[in-house]
Design an enzyme around this catalytic site. Structure first.
Site, PDB file in Angstrom:
ATOM      1  N   LYS A   1       7.201  -8.055  -1.727  1.00 37.19           N
ATOM      2  CA  LYS A   1       6.454  -6.936  -2.295  1.00 37.19           C
ATOM      3  C   LYS A   1       6.268  -7.089  -3.799  1.00 37.19           C
ATOM      4  O   LYS A   1       5.230  -6.695  -4.358  1.00 37.19           O
ATOM      5  CB  LYS A   1       7.145  -5.611  -1.966  1.00 37.19           C
TER       6      LYS A   1
ATOM      7  N   TYR B   1      12.322  -9.201   1.567  1.00 37.09           N
ATOM      8  CA  TYR B   1      11.298  -8.155   1.573  1.00 37.09           C
ATOM      9  C   TYR B   1      10.982  -7.705   0.149  1.00 37.09           C
ATOM     10  O   TYR B   1       9.812  -7.566  -0.224  1.00 37.09           O
ATOM     11  CB  TYR B   1      11.795  -6.974   2.404  1.00 37.09           C
TER      12      TYR B   1
ATOM     13  N   SER C   1       6.006  -1.592  -2.166  1.00 35.81           N
ATOM     14  CA  SER C   1       7.222  -0.843  -1.850  1.00 35.81           C
ATOM     15  C   SER C   1       7.929  -0.531  -3.150  1.00 35.81           C
ATOM     16  O   SER C   1       7.936  -1.345  -4.082  1.00 35.81           O
ATOM     17  CB  SER C   1       8.142  -1.653  -0.947  1.00 35.81           C
TER      18      SER C   1
END
Length: 273
Positions: A153, A149, A136
């Site tokens: 990533k 998150y 991401s």
């Protein structure tokens, strides 16, 4: 690609995790079109709403070590692995339940790492392989209320970056593709954590509304799939590719601006001050 014309799958086998929808489905369809034998994964292959022609679905639960091992065994020799499956998670750092953070890292990082470990020996022995980590852009542009998150990533990217030189002499390339805002409907599937009476509620809800709006008008997953294909088909894939969210311009700014300025830029894009 080792004696074949660029873009010719040449009968190679590709395994795409999370291939039942979104980016994974787009990648699987693109690989079929390029002549690959494509295996896709889903927690429940029988429940895939719109099975793709030419894709054979295998069960895979990245939270279950036995399921990961069974998937690798069922797949057999794999030439291309696209680690796409995972979870999107949001919440104030202070309020994230540790059980949820552990689950996220198992799904987004450790499961992908273990599956890759199981498939790498065959690639190395055959002298050719491509592993793509779907990361991401948030790994490079951290966003408030997305800390777990972002960290997951960044960790996935770190594994690929550090292992790249280990595997390059054996003909195996590890690449990270970093999408920006992509229109996959993931907003409806994101796990959210916000405590009752949270002092962070206003900021969190502002960020979440902007995030959902950005994703609703985001890049089509087929554009991400085209970028994944570039990484797979290049004789010497780049370490990182980014797609969507004006990636060329914002990564240039990332190199030119100090970290604090980049953080302010990302915050403002999501309505935060």
């Amino acid at each position: 690609m080792s004696g074949r014309a660029a873009g010719d799958g040449g009968g190679r086998t590709a395994l795409v995790t999370g291939a039942s929808s979104g980016i994974g489905a787009a990648v699987a369809a693109a690989l079929v079109a390029r002549g690959h034998r494509v295996l896709g994964t889903s927690r429940d292959p029988g429940a895939v709403a719109a099975p793709l022609p030419g894709v054979h679905y295998l069960p895979l639960d990245l939270a279950d070590e036995a399921s990961i091992e069974a998937c690798a065994a069922a797949a057999g020799p794999v030439d291309v692995l696209v680690n796409n499956a995972g979870e999107s998670q949001s919440g104030p750092f202070e309020e994230l339940p540790m059980a949820a953070v552990r689950r996220l890292f198992q799904l987004n990082v450790l499961g992908a790492v273990r599956l890759t470990q199981l498939l790498l020996p065959g690639m190395r022995e055959r002298g050719h392989g491509r592993v793509v980590m779907v990361g991401s852009m948030l790994a490079s542009f951290p966003l408030a209320y997305r800390s777990s998150y972002v960290a997951s990533k960044a960790a996935l990217k770190g594994f690929a970056d550090a292992a790249r030189r280990e595997l390059a002499p054996h003909g195996v390339a590890l690449t990270t593709v970093e999408p920006g805002s992509i229109a996959t409907g993931i907003s409806a599937r994101r796990t959210d954590y916000l405590a009752d009476g949270s002092p962070f509620a206003d900021g969190y809800r502002t960020m979440r509304a902007a995030l959902d709006a950005n994703e609703a008008r985001g890049t089509a997953p087929e554009r991400v799939a085209a970028t994944v294909l570039k990484a797979i088909e290049a004789p010497r894939p780049r370490p990182h590719y980014a797609v969507g969210s004006n990636a060329p311009a914002v990564f240039l700014l990332r190199r030119l601006l100090p970290d604090a300025a980049v953080e302010r830029m990302v915050a403002r894009r999501h309505g935060l001050r």
